[in-house]
Motif scaffolding. Structure first.
Motif, PDB file in Angstrom:
ATOM      1  N   ARG A   1       0.884  -1.140  -0.086  1.00  0.00           N
ATOM      2  CA  ARG A   1       0.236   0.019  -0.086  1.00  0.00           C
ATOM      3  C   ARG A   1       0.849   1.179  -0.094  1.00  0.00           C
ATOM      4  O   ARG A   1       1.928   1.276   0.818  1.00  0.00           O
ATOM      5  CB  ARG A   1      -0.822   0.017   1.396  1.00  0.00           C
ATOM      6  N   THR A   2       0.660   1.981  -0.828  1.00  0.00           N
ATOM      7  CA  THR A   2       1.756   3.118  -1.308  1.00  0.00           C
ATOM      8  C   THR A   2       1.059   4.653  -0.591  1.00  0.00           C
ATOM      9  O   THR A   2      -0.142   4.909  -1.129  1.00  0.00           O
ATOM     10  CB  THR A   2       2.187   3.400  -2.681  1.00  0.00           C
ATOM     11  N   GLY A   3       1.869   5.431  -0.187  1.00  0.00           N
ATOM     12  CA  GLY A   3       1.380   6.787   0.289  1.00  0.00           C
ATOM     13  C   GLY A   3       0.205   6.863   0.896  1.00  0.00           C
ATOM     14  O   GLY A   3       0.128   6.253   2.141  1.00  0.00           O
ATOM     15  N   ALA A   4      -0.821   7.558   0.749  1.00  0.00           N
ATOM     16  CA  ALA A   4      -1.891   7.706   1.495  1.00  0.00           C
ATOM     17  C   ALA A   4      -2.746   6.479   1.831  1.00  0.00           C
ATOM     18  O   ALA A   4      -3.517   6.376   2.519  1.00  0.00           O
ATOM     19  CB  ALA A   4      -2.770   8.937   0.798  1.00  0.00           C
ATOM     20  N   ARG A   5      -2.706   5.649   0.956  1.00  0.00           N
ATOM     21  CA  ARG A   5      -3.337   4.229   1.146  1.00  0.00           C
ATOM     22  C   ARG A   5      -2.704   3.182   2.214  1.00  0.00           C
ATOM     23  O   ARG A   5      -3.373   2.385   2.609  1.00  0.00           O
ATOM     24  CB  ARG A   5      -3.597   3.558  -0.057  1.00  0.00           C
ATOM     25  N   ALA A   6      -1.562   3.781   2.715  1.00  0.00           N
ATOM     26  CA  ALA A   6      -0.744   2.843   3.580  1.00  0.00           C
ATOM     27  C   ALA A   6      -1.070   2.969   4.936  1.00  0.00           C
ATOM     28  O   ALA A   6      -1.588   4.198   5.262  1.00  0.00           O
ATOM     29  CB  ALA A   6       0.663   3.005   3.162  1.00  0.00           C
ATOM     30  N   VAL A   7      -1.111   1.750   5.801  1.00  0.00           N
ATOM     31  CA  VAL A   7      -1.161   1.880   7.099  1.00  0.00           C
ATOM     32  C   VAL A   7       0.148   2.078   7.588  1.00  0.00           C
ATOM     33  O   VAL A   7       1.039   1.941   7.216  1.00  0.00           O
ATOM     34  CB  VAL A   7      -1.981   0.819   7.774  1.00  0.00           C
ATOM     35  N   GLU A   8       0.178   2.281   8.985  1.00  0.00           N
ATOM     36  CA  GLU A   8       1.589   2.705   9.713  1.00  0.00           C
ATOM     37  C   GLU A   8       2.442   1.471   9.600  1.00  0.00           C
ATOM     38  O   GLU A   8       1.881   0.356  10.058  1.00  0.00           O
ATOM     39  CB  GLU A   8       1.231   3.029  11.219  1.00  0.00           C
ATOM     40  N   GLY A   9       3.626   1.806   9.312  1.00  0.00           N
ATOM     41  CA  GLY A   9       4.712   0.657   9.275  1.00  0.00           C
ATOM     42  C   GLY A   9       4.635  -0.016   8.081  1.00  0.00           C
ATOM     43  O   GLY A   9       5.486  -0.951   7.593  1.00  0.00           O
ATOM     44  N   GLN A  10       3.735   0.344   6.906  1.00  0.00           N
ATOM     45  CA  GLN A  10       3.548  -0.500   5.821  1.00  0.00           C
ATOM     46  C   GLN A  10       3.805   0.307   4.438  1.00  0.00           C
ATOM     47  O   GLN A  10       3.917  -0.208   3.278  1.00  0.00           O
ATOM     48  CB  GLN A  10       2.248  -1.233   5.436  1.00  0.00           C
ATOM     49  N   ASP A  11       4.268   1.686   4.538  1.00  0.00           N
ATOM     50  CA  ASP A  11       4.527   2.617   3.465  1.00  0.00           C
ATOM     51  C   ASP A  11       5.821   2.159   2.964  1.00  0.00           C
ATOM     52  O   ASP A  11       6.839   3.012   3.442  1.00  0.00           O
ATOM     53  CB  ASP A  11       4.238   4.032   3.785  1.00  0.00           C
TER      54      ASP A  11
END
Length: 630
Positions: free
Chosen positions: A407-417
């Motif tokens: 998940r990239t940028g604004a779609r990502a959750v914490e720790g996954q961008d």
């Protein structure tokens, strides 16, 4: 309420594989089946005959591996109009019953006869089957009768069921084989009306649609479920509705599989059964008595997050000429991030030739995608993760490519961008206004090793949830190439898989398993002009191509001149057009392409692939000539 004897609760299926599906000797096949997760095996008689292990030792070996022996097969040409020959066949059967007792299996597969002396009279055939079943019952064994699609008199499911019904013996039932039934175009729906207790065994195989002798089709071209054209969920559903409670077993004759690494082929085979069970459970909405063994739907995909290329410094000027900007450097690894529009290419400078090292897809739920991949036997690649770096789930595709769920940028959750793993460069500030018009990644092209083509297609279909988008074959300069594309329903993630059917000799420099990244643009002519002006090594296409294109499509003289000048390839169908401009091959294996889709065109430029491949070859030969002169 379901009829008596029919399933009332869903269960996860047991899985089995016939040893004929796998390469090697029995000593190789059994541990491969066990390691892949199968519950049982069918022992193919020629495998036992060729083994130094006596039947009792095979039984112990299977028990040590956690495998049941679910079937002994095949017993051929039982029935005969010659009484002496039939008596000899019964004596032969008694010997096989002794082998079965030593193996610890209670069911033997009896094929319908193909012999010239096969019994045509239905009542006489029933009498002979009854006699065999009586002898089997005396020893606590069962006979599963199967109609071969090329049987002399019994060659359909209906005719085999009629023979079993007339014989009327509790130790006699049916073996249903999806290939024998579907290859003849039979409707499997009627199977649901057969009493479940008479369905002794089930063998599953897929296959492509081919116009050829059914025996040759069967012996050489069967595939694992999901790799061919048969609707196996529609076949399996009525079998389960009838009350079949045995294992889902594979019987696949395939020249490639029988030469492949048995451990790898067994994993592919097991994955195919899990995916088939999943599809059948969804189709029947739980009413067929089968539980979904995957139980983790493929999350929706939203696009290509990035493509990672292993490369040296030679790739840098090409990316720059194509309008990409280096926007970041990885905090702990020798990896750069290059961007343009929504297209992201990571350049890994760890060493090695230019190649596609990894793909990343934008997943609606990366952890769920990873759990699904694990349940479908997808291996995890070894991966080092530094402090505070994104925790990305990844699996390894059959050709060794790593596949990440992101998940990239604004779609990502914490720790996954994952973008936070890169330190922005000075050039990043001007990236928004730069470029030649690339908007994103249209698709990625991956040539597969010959032995792994069907495996790769099944992997991407099941693990990522992609579906077949196009198939074809084209005559390339170095031989026939088979192609298969897979994509999500919204066409946000596309992969084009190709394989050379035969590869013999090294008479001219070829590209081993070529790969490419197709970059989407709104106007391929404008983008190509800008790329060439910046020094991109665009591929020259011969004038003969454009003379033929003019004859076929009657393009305007200005447009045709632009195509000729820039090397534009133009594929057109009633739905629209696919325009592409390619770079030379970079580093011996990879090229980049600018592609424009017009209208509803859903193809991948395969019509023009032979022209592009010949042009790439000429360019390689020219470079080789220059090097030898120097």
């Amino acid at each position: 309420m379901p009829p008596p004897g029919r399933p009332t609760v869903s269960r996860e299926p047991r899985t089995a594989v016939a040893t004929v599906c796998l390469s090697g000797a029995l000593e190789d096949k059994l541990p491969a089946a066990a390691a892949a997760g199968f519950d049982g095996v069918e022992i193919f008689e020629p495998d036992l005959v060729a083994s130094p292990m006596p039947p009792g030792e095979v039984r112990l070996r299977c028990a040590d591996l956690g495998l049941s022996i679910d079937l002994y097969q095949p017993f051929r040409d039982l029935d005969s109009v010659d009484p002496q020959r039939f008596a000899a066949n019964l004596r032969r059967a008694e010997h096989k019953f002794g082998v079965m007792e030593a193996l610890g299996t209670d069911t033997v597969l009896v094929c319908s006869s193909v012999a010239p002396d096969a019994v045509a009279d239905a009542d006489r055939l029933a009498e002979q089957l009854h006699a065999l079943a009586e002898r089997a019952a005396d020893r606590g064994l069962r006979v599963a009768y199967e109609a071969l699609a090329w049987g002399r008199h019994v060659n359909t499911c209906d005719s085999s069921w009629e023979a079993v019904r007339r014989a009327d013996h509790p130790a006699l039932g049916l073996c249903l084989d999806s290939f024998h039934i579907l290859s003849r175009g039979s409707d499997p729906a009627a199977i649901a009306d057969i009493p479940g207790e008479k369905l002794f065994f089930l063998q599953l195989a897929d296959a492509p649609h081919l116009s050829m002798d059914v025996l040759q089709w069967s012996r050489h071209h069967r595939l694992f479920p999901g790799q061919g054209a048969f609707d196996l969920p529609a076949f399996l559903e009525p079998v389960l509705r009838a009350g079949y409670a045995g294992p889902l077993s594979l019987e696949v004759f395939n020249d490639v599989f029988r030469q492949a690494d048995p451990a790898r082929a067994a994993v592919d085979a097991h994955r195919s059964l899990l995916a088939l069970a999943e599809a059948t459970a969804a189709r029947s909405a739980g009413t067929a008595g089968i539980a979904d063994p995957v139980a983790e739907p493929a999350p929706e995909l939203h696009g290509h997050a990035f493509v990672e290329l292993s490369a040296d410094e030679s790739l840098t000027p090409v990316l720059a000429a194509l309008g990409f900007v280096r926007t970041g450097r990885h905090r702990t690894k020798p990896v750069e991030r290059w961007e343009q529009g929504e297209a992201r290419i990571l350049v890994n400078r760890s060493g090695g030739p230019v190649a596609v090292a990894a793909l990343a897809v934008e997943s609606g739920d990366p952890p769920a995608a990873a759990r699904r991949a694990t349940r479908l036997d997808a291996p995890r690649p070894p991966r080092e993760r530094g402090p505070a770096e994104a925790d990305l789930a990844a699996v390894t595709a059959p050709d060794g490519t790593a596949v990440f769920f992101c998940r990239t940028g604004a779609r990502a959750v914490e720790g996954q961008d994952w973008t936070g793993d890169f330190v922005p460069t000075a050039e990043a500030d001007g990236a928004a206004g730069a470029g030649i018009g690339v908007t994103g990644i249209d698709h990625v092209g991956l040539a597969q090793p010959f032995d792994h083509f069907d495996e790769a297609a099944l992997f991407y279909r099941t693990v990522l949830g992609l579906e077949p988008a196009a198939t074809g074959e084209f005559a390339a300069p170095f031989g026939l190439v088979r192609s298969r594309a897979v994509a999500d329903p919204e066409r946000r993630v596309r992969l084009a898989l190709t394989v050379s059917l035969l590869r013999r000799g090294e008479w001219a420099p070829g590209v081993s398993e070529p790969q490419y990244v197709a970059l989407a643009v709104d106007d391929v002519v404008d983008a190509a002009r800008a790329a060439r002006a910046a020094g991109a090594p665009l591929l020259a296409i011969p004038d003969n191509y454009y003379a033929d294109l003019d004859a076929r499509l009657a393009l305007s003289s200005d447009r045709l001149a632009a195509y000729r000048d820039l090397g534009v390839l133009h594929e057109e169908t009633p739905e629209g057009a696919y325009l592409q401009v390619c770079t030379e091959v970079l580093g011996g294996r990879v090229f980049l392409a600018l592609v424009q889709r017009i209208g509803g065109h859903d193809g991948y430029g395969w019509t023009d692939a032979p022209v592009r491949m010949a042009a790439h070859r000429r360019r390689r030969l020219a470079r080789e000539h220059v090097r030898t002169r120097l």
